[in-house]
Write a protein that holds these residues in place. Sequence first.
Motif, PDB file in Angstrom:
ATOM      1  N   THR A 290       0.827  -1.212   0.000  1.00 49.47           N
ATOM      2  CA  THR A 290       0.000   0.000   0.000  1.00 49.47           C
ATOM      3  C   THR A 290       0.858   1.258   0.000  1.00 49.47           C
ATOM      4  N   VAL A 291       1.856   1.307   0.878  1.00 50.18           N
ATOM      5  CA  VAL A 291       2.724   2.485   0.960  1.00 50.18           C
ATOM      6  C   VAL A 291       3.507   2.668  -0.335  1.00 50.18           C
ATOM      7  N   CYS A 292       4.029   1.572  -0.886  1.00 51.76           N
ATOM      8  CA  CYS A 292       4.794   1.671  -2.137  1.00 51.76           C
ATOM      9  C   CYS A 292       3.919   2.172  -3.289  1.00 51.76           C
ATOM     10  N   GLU A 293       2.682   1.715  -3.342  1.00 48.85           N
ATOM     11  CA  GLU A 293       1.785   2.189  -4.394  1.00 48.85           C
ATOM     12  C   GLU A 293       1.453   3.668  -4.212  1.00 48.85           C
ATOM     13  N   GLU A 294       1.254   4.078  -2.968  1.00 47.43           N
ATOM     14  CA  GLU A 294       0.967   5.492  -2.695  1.00 47.43           C
ATOM     15  C   GLU A 294       2.140   6.375  -3.108  1.00 47.43           C
ATOM     16  N   GLU A 295       3.362   5.874  -2.938  1.00 51.80           N
ATOM     17  CA  GLU A 295       4.561   6.647  -3.254  1.00 51.80           C
ATOM     18  C   GLU A 295       5.068   6.369  -4.674  1.00 51.80           C
ATOM     19  N   ASP A 296       4.369   5.497  -5.381  1.00 58.81           N
ATOM     20  CA  ASP A 296       4.691   5.171  -6.776  1.00 58.81           C
ATOM     21  C   ASP A 296       6.111   4.645  -6.925  1.00 58.81           C
ATOM     22  N   VAL A 297       6.457   3.664  -6.071  1.00 56.92           N
ATOM     23  CA  VAL A 297       7.737   2.973  -6.213  1.00 56.92           C
ATOM     24  C   VAL A 297       7.473   1.466  -6.245  1.00 56.92           C
ATOM     25  N   ASP A 298       8.402   0.714  -6.835  1.00 52.45           N
ATOM     26  CA  ASP A 298       8.257  -0.738  -6.892  1.00 52.45           C
ATOM     27  C   ASP A 298       8.333  -1.339  -5.488  1.00 52.45           C
ATOM     28  N   VAL A 299       7.571  -2.387  -5.270  1.00 48.18           N
ATOM     29  CA  VAL A 299       7.626  -3.058  -3.961  1.00 48.18           C
ATOM     30  C   VAL A 299       8.970  -3.762  -3.802  1.00 48.18           C
ATOM     31  N   PRO A 300       9.482  -3.848  -2.591  1.00 44.09           N
ATOM     32  CA  PRO A 300      10.786  -4.507  -2.374  1.00 44.09           C
ATOM     33  C   PRO A 300      10.662  -6.015  -2.250  1.00 44.09           C
ATOM     34  N   ASN A 301      11.765  -6.707  -2.523  1.00 45.90           N
ATOM     35  CA  ASN A 301      11.886  -8.092  -2.077  1.00 45.90           C
ATOM     36  C   ASN A 301      11.920  -8.078  -0.556  1.00 45.90           C
ATOM     37  N   ILE A 302      11.278  -9.040   0.076  1.00 47.61           N
ATOM     38  CA  ILE A 302      11.192  -9.068   1.537  1.00 47.61           C
ATOM     39  C   ILE A 302      12.120 -10.148   2.088  1.00 47.61           C
ATOM     40  N   PHE A 303      12.941  -9.758   3.053  1.00 49.17           N
ATOM     41  CA  PHE A 303      13.805 -10.681   3.787  1.00 49.17           C
ATOM     42  C   PHE A 303      13.343 -10.720   5.243  1.00 49.17           C
ATOM     43  N   THR A 304      13.420 -11.888   5.850  1.00 46.41           N
ATOM     44  CA  THR A 304      13.228 -12.006   7.301  1.00 46.41           C
ATOM     45  C   THR A 304      14.437 -12.720   7.888  1.00 46.41           C
ATOM     46  N   GLU A 305      14.644 -12.546   9.184  1.00 48.63           N
ATOM     47  CA  GLU A 305      15.769 -13.177   9.894  1.00 48.63           C
ATOM     48  C   GLU A 305      15.250 -13.857  11.152  1.00 48.63           C
ATOM     49  N   PHE A 306      14.471 -14.898  10.967  1.00 42.89           N
ATOM     50  CA  PHE A 306      13.877 -15.575  12.112  1.00 42.89           C
ATOM     51  C   PHE A 306      14.895 -16.509  12.760  1.00 42.89           C
ATOM     52  N   GLY A 307      15.138 -16.290  14.048  1.00 40.97           N
ATOM     53  CA  GLY A 307      16.073 -17.106  14.800  1.00 40.97           C
ATOM     54  C   GLY A 307      15.354 -17.974  15.808  1.00 40.97           C
ATOM     55  N   SER A 308      14.813 -17.333  16.849  1.00 40.01           N
ATOM     56  CA  SER A 308      14.075 -18.085  17.868  1.00 40.01           C
ATOM     57  C   SER A 308      12.919 -18.859  17.253  1.00 40.01           C
ATOM     58  N   PHE A 309      12.215 -18.243  16.304  1.00 41.78           N
ATOM     59  CA  PHE A 309      11.091 -18.924  15.658  1.00 41.78           C
ATOM     60  C   PHE A 309      11.566 -20.172  14.919  1.00 41.78           C
ATOM     61  N   THR A 310      12.762 -20.119  14.344  1.00 39.39           N
ATOM     62  CA  THR A 310      13.284 -21.265  13.601  1.00 39.39           C
ATOM     63  C   THR A 310      13.621 -22.422  14.526  1.00 39.39           C
ATOM     64  N   VAL A 311      14.349 -22.127  15.597  1.00 41.83           N
ATOM     65  CA  VAL A 311      14.945 -23.209  16.381  1.00 41.83           C
ATOM     66  C   VAL A 311      14.334 -23.383  17.774  1.00 41.83           C
ATOM     67  N   GLY A 312      13.645 -22.346  18.276  1.00 42.61           N
ATOM     68  CA  GLY A 312      13.201 -22.385  19.665  1.00 42.61           C
ATOM     69  C   GLY A 312      12.311 -23.565  19.999  1.00 42.61           C
ATOM     70  N   GLU A 313      11.335 -23.847  19.142  1.00 39.82           N
ATOM     71  CA  GLU A 313      10.350 -24.879  19.470  1.00 39.82           C
ATOM     72  C   GLU A 313      10.866 -26.295  19.243  1.00 39.82           C
ATOM     73  N   SER A 314      12.152 -26.420  18.875  1.00 41.83           N
ATOM     74  CA  SER A 314      12.738 -27.750  18.699  1.00 41.83           C
ATOM     75  C   SER A 314      13.365 -28.273  19.983  1.00 41.83           C
ATOM     76  N   GLY A 315      13.548 -27.409  20.981  1.00 44.47           N
ATOM     77  CA  GLY A 315      14.339 -27.779  22.150  1.00 44.47           C
ATOM     78  C   GLY A 315      13.520 -28.093  23.380  1.00 44.47           C
ATOM     79  N   GLY A 316      14.102 -28.894  24.261  1.00 45.90           N
ATOM     80  CA  GLY A 316      13.473 -29.202  25.536  1.00 45.90           C
ATOM     81  C   GLY A 316      14.504 -29.593  26.572  1.00 45.90           C
ATOM     82  N   ALA A 317      14.113 -29.489  27.834  1.00 50.43           N
ATOM     83  CA  ALA A 317      14.981 -29.880  28.947  1.00 50.43           C
ATOM     84  C   ALA A 317      14.144 -30.680  29.941  1.00 50.43           C
ATOM     85  N   ILE A 318      14.693 -31.777  30.433  1.00 51.54           N
ATOM     86  CA  ILE A 318      13.979 -32.655  31.362  1.00 51.54           C
ATOM     87  C   ILE A 318      14.785 -32.777  32.652  1.00 51.54           C
ATOM     88  N   TYR A 319      14.081 -32.636  33.777  1.00 50.90           N
ATOM     89  CA  TYR A 319      14.720 -32.750  35.087  1.00 50.90           C
ATOM     90  C   TYR A 319      13.937 -33.733  35.955  1.00 50.90           C
TER      91      TYR A 319
END
Length: 463
Positions: A290-319
Amino acid sequence: MNTKYIDLIDQSFYFPQEEFYLEGNTLQFHGIDLMKLIEQYGAPLKFTYLPQISNNIQRAKTWFADAFAKHNYSGTYNYCYCTKSSHFKHVLDEGLKNNIHIETSSAFDIDIVNSLKKEGKITDKTFVISNGFKREKYINNIADLINGGHQNCIPIIDNYEELDLLSEEINGKFKVGIRIASEEEPKFEFYTSRLGIGYKNIVPFYKNQIQNNEQVELKMLHFFINTGIRDNAYYWNELTKCLKVYTSLKKICPSLDSLNIGGGFPIKNSLAFDFDYAYMVDEIVNQIKTVCEEEDVDVPNIFTEFGSFTVGESGGAIYKVLYQKQQNDREKWNMINSSFITTLPDTWAINKRFIMLPINRWQEGYERVLLGGLTCDSDDYYNSEQHVNAIYLPKYHKDKPLYIGFFNTGAYQETIGGFGGLQHCLIPSPKHILIQRDDNGNLTTEVFAEQQKSEDLLNILGY
């Protein structure tokens, strides 16, 4: 009367859930029989369920693909893994099965990149987004990577000196990004992130140092806020300010074609966790377009850098609960056979909450308790302050062992805790198990690291 632990959970949450369910009296996690794991390897125990890494990557890719299709978004989506969340090789190996890219934050990260390249896990086409405050070794390693032909290494400029430092070491043209120094939430002790360059200074910085510099090509604007991606006025306001900078810069910089919105997806920290990931992705994509269209520029390629989301739910600890101490008429302390400070340092350092559930004895009565670690440190505990709600567990019986699990602990805990190094009060690091599925979907396990021995610690100490 509903006096069993399973009754308490049924009354409090929707249960069973996708990854948690019971078989008889014991808890299953992603189809893993945790009591069998304990019987085979003992406790305390840490484990990494590797398939969950690929699962979360594919979930995110699907959300962005759906949003791109819905809004007829013409850019591309690139999933980067934030290595500082967990640098372990088994984590990178699993993640890279999914055609992802890498985000680095220090000099030694580039050595990991080089190792993965030698193994053929990544190529020169893999994006390596280099964040962080850069000094000599980091600059040199980035330059060596680019000089060696890795043109998709994009150092993200964090301060005004870095561009000159990089230019001195890199032969020929190279690509860069600029990190925005976002404004922090009002509750923070400071107003602006120490990382990046201020909103108002980015366009002048481009004009002064990049626009007429034939060696440098600006490709990316990097945006990240410390509290992560949340559906609140603060996040949407910061995103809007970022997009204003992007469109202003794009109008005078044709080479700029990518917007990096960083990481910050939350991970499940309670059985009551509720976050509409698909909606958030859809709205982010919608607002960018929406913002890019309002400003009449091409939309960007989108990058994300997910860290915790990538690996967090794979881990566990048992006591194992070793003993119960009745310290007064109201407080019962269940003592675990390890330490929270050393094995789950975020519970101590930033009061982070993880999902905590008993592994066995779900069909028995319960009681309210506090959880204490083995170190002689008053802060080695996990209680209702960290856990938000009071902790209830099956009643302690000396002759009936009770095991408890903390789940979705896969991000940061090993590196912050100093994996393989000294531990507070010399409490040893637990055994660490890797869990995978074979081609037929059957579970396989292997020992990644044995529990630390006295000799390991004494050797570090110089004895």
